[in-house]
Design a protein around this motif. Structure first.
Motif, PDB file in Angstrom:
ATOM      1  N   UNK A 192       3.080  44.290  30.346  1.00  0.00           N
ATOM      2  CA  UNK A 192       3.821  45.920  31.268  1.00  0.00           C
ATOM      3  C   UNK A 192       3.695  46.262  32.397  1.00  0.00           C
ATOM      4  N   UNK A 193       2.350  45.893  32.560  1.00  0.00           N
ATOM      5  CA  UNK A 193       2.343  46.712  34.196  1.00  0.00           C
ATOM      6  C   UNK A 193       2.534  46.385  35.146  1.00  0.00           C
ATOM      7  N   UNK A 194       3.362  44.760  35.400  1.00  0.00           N
ATOM      8  CA  UNK A 194       3.582  43.532  35.922  1.00  0.00           C
ATOM      9  C   UNK A 194       5.022  44.237  36.031  1.00  0.00           C
ATOM     10  N   UNK A 195       5.719  44.475  34.972  1.00  0.00           N
ATOM     11  CA  UNK A 195       6.989  44.947  35.009  1.00  0.00           C
ATOM     12  C   UNK A 195       7.468  46.391  34.991  1.00  0.00           C
ATOM     13  N   UNK A 196       6.486  47.216  35.166  1.00  0.00           N
ATOM     14  CA  UNK A 196       7.049  48.507  36.246  1.00  0.00           C
ATOM     15  C   UNK A 196       6.925  48.422  36.758  1.00  0.00           C
ATOM     16  N   UNK A 256      17.748  49.319  44.673  1.00  0.00           N
ATOM     17  CA  UNK A 256      19.345  49.306  43.831  1.00  0.00           C
ATOM     18  C   UNK A 256      19.313  51.241  44.340  1.00  0.00           C
ATOM     19  N   UNK A 257      19.045  51.951  44.241  1.00  0.00           N
ATOM     20  CA  UNK A 257      19.058  52.701  43.942  1.00  0.00           C
ATOM     21  C   UNK A 257      20.118  54.009  44.652  1.00  0.00           C
ATOM     22  N   UNK A 258      19.834  53.722  45.657  1.00  0.00           N
ATOM     23  CA  UNK A 258      21.841  54.238  46.296  1.00  0.00           C
ATOM     24  C   UNK A 258      22.932  53.789  45.677  1.00  0.00           C
ATOM     25  N   UNK A 259      23.371  52.118  44.801  1.00  0.00           N
ATOM     26  CA  UNK A 259      23.964  52.566  44.347  1.00  0.00           C
ATOM     27  C   UNK A 259      24.642  52.571  42.613  1.00  0.00           C
ATOM     28  N   UNK A 260      23.234  52.522  42.826  1.00  0.00           N
ATOM     29  CA  UNK A 260      23.048  52.985  40.835  1.00  0.00           C
ATOM     30  C   UNK A 260      22.954  54.487  40.967  1.00  0.00           C
ATOM     31  N   UNK A 287       7.220  46.070  39.140  1.00  0.00           N
ATOM     32  CA  UNK A 287       9.145  45.556  39.695  1.00  0.00           C
ATOM     33  C   UNK A 287      10.334  46.390  39.345  1.00  0.00           C
ATOM     34  N   UNK A 288       9.704  46.454  38.248  1.00  0.00           N
ATOM     35  CA  UNK A 288      11.369  47.930  38.157  1.00  0.00           C
ATOM     36  C   UNK A 288      11.473  48.848  39.069  1.00  0.00           C
ATOM     37  N   UNK A 289       9.944  49.345  39.573  1.00  0.00           N
ATOM     38  CA  UNK A 289       9.671  50.101  40.511  1.00  0.00           C
ATOM     39  C   UNK A 289      10.285  49.668  42.532  1.00  0.00           C
TER      40      UNK A 289
END
Lengths: 186, 66
Positions: free
Chosen positions: A92-96, A106-110, A98-100
């Motif tokens: 779960x920590x690794x997934x967090x 990708x936060x600009x196009x998102x 990775x998503x961060x």
């Protein structure tokens, strides 16, 4: 002895290409423990090799068959989730992280995607995954196995869209009060 | 201030309290069914799935009327 061993060929991402990985599903019944699983595997011919967690807190064991030719791994997934708090938390920590990390790029196009559309899509996916895993936890063997998630997502997408149409429709009271105002105005 | 922080934290997980309670009720009902009828777990699955669909529909329609 566990019930109904089904052999499914499955390529494990971490296994070498020359290795064929079999994923053996053991239908969960009360009292099925990893010792039962290992006894079954040893009966099928092989020795216990190592522990691997493949997905969603499942307990996985790899079994290396006595090879003369290519080694064969048998991967067993038990959806018991016992003694898996540390690996599940690490995952779960690794997934967090990775998503961060992905979010940084990708936060600009998102940001151009309408917020409600994004929330709707995420809600549909979370609901589909949540129902699937809750059912798995309750012992439900969903038809189509993992593909049931896609069906659930499609269902909730359709239901959500229909619900929005229903919610937007003016109620009978609103229509009648509008009609009364028009009548008095005339 | 602590109350405000706590409310913010809870708000991250629960946006609509009634929706959350209704879903919890559906899950509990499905779990009870799974315990009572372990030989046919798909019944619990159907209750879970259809229950969540019903909760979603009623919640959206209710929100639309507000």
């Amino acid at each position: 002895m566990p019930h109904s061993l089904r052999d499914t060929e499955h390529l494990c991402a971490s296994a070498p290409i020359c290795v064929r990985v079999y994923r053996v599903h053991i239908e969960r019944r009360e009292g099925v423990s990893i010792d039962d699983v290992l006894r079954v595997l040893q009966h099928h011919g092989g020795k216990f090799c190592s522990d691997l967690d493949l997905k969603r807190g499942a307990v996985c064991a790899t079994l290396l068959a006595e090879p003369n030719a290519l080694p064969t791994f048998i991967v067993i997934a038990l959806s018991a989730g016992r003694e898996l708090l540390v690996p599940a938390s690490a995952g779960a920590l690794a997934a967090c992280l990775l998503v961060a990390g992905v979010g940084l790029f990708v936060h600009r196009p998102l940001a151009r995607v309408p917020e409600n559309t994004l929330k709707f899509a995420v809600g549909v996916m979370l609901t589909a995954f949540g129902i699937y895993w809750t059912g798995e936890g309750l012992g439900v063997a969903w038809p189509g196995a993992d593909l049931a998630i896609v069906d659930f997502a499609a269902l909730f997408l359709a239901v959500g869209r229909a619900a929005v149409v229903l919610a937007r429709r003016p109620s009978a009271e609103a229509w009648s009060s509008t009609c009364c105002e028009l009548c008095f105005a005339n | 201030m602590l109350r405000a922080v706590f409310r913010e934290l809870v708000g991250l997980f629960v946006d609509d309290g009634w929706l959350a309670l209704e879903i919890v009720a559906v899950v509990v009902f499905a779990a009870i069914t799974a315990t009572l009828i372990p030989s046919v777990p798909l019944v619990a699955g159907a209750i879970l799935l259809l229950g969540c669909v019903g909760v979603l529909l009623t919640n959206v329609v209710r929100a639309g009327r507000r």
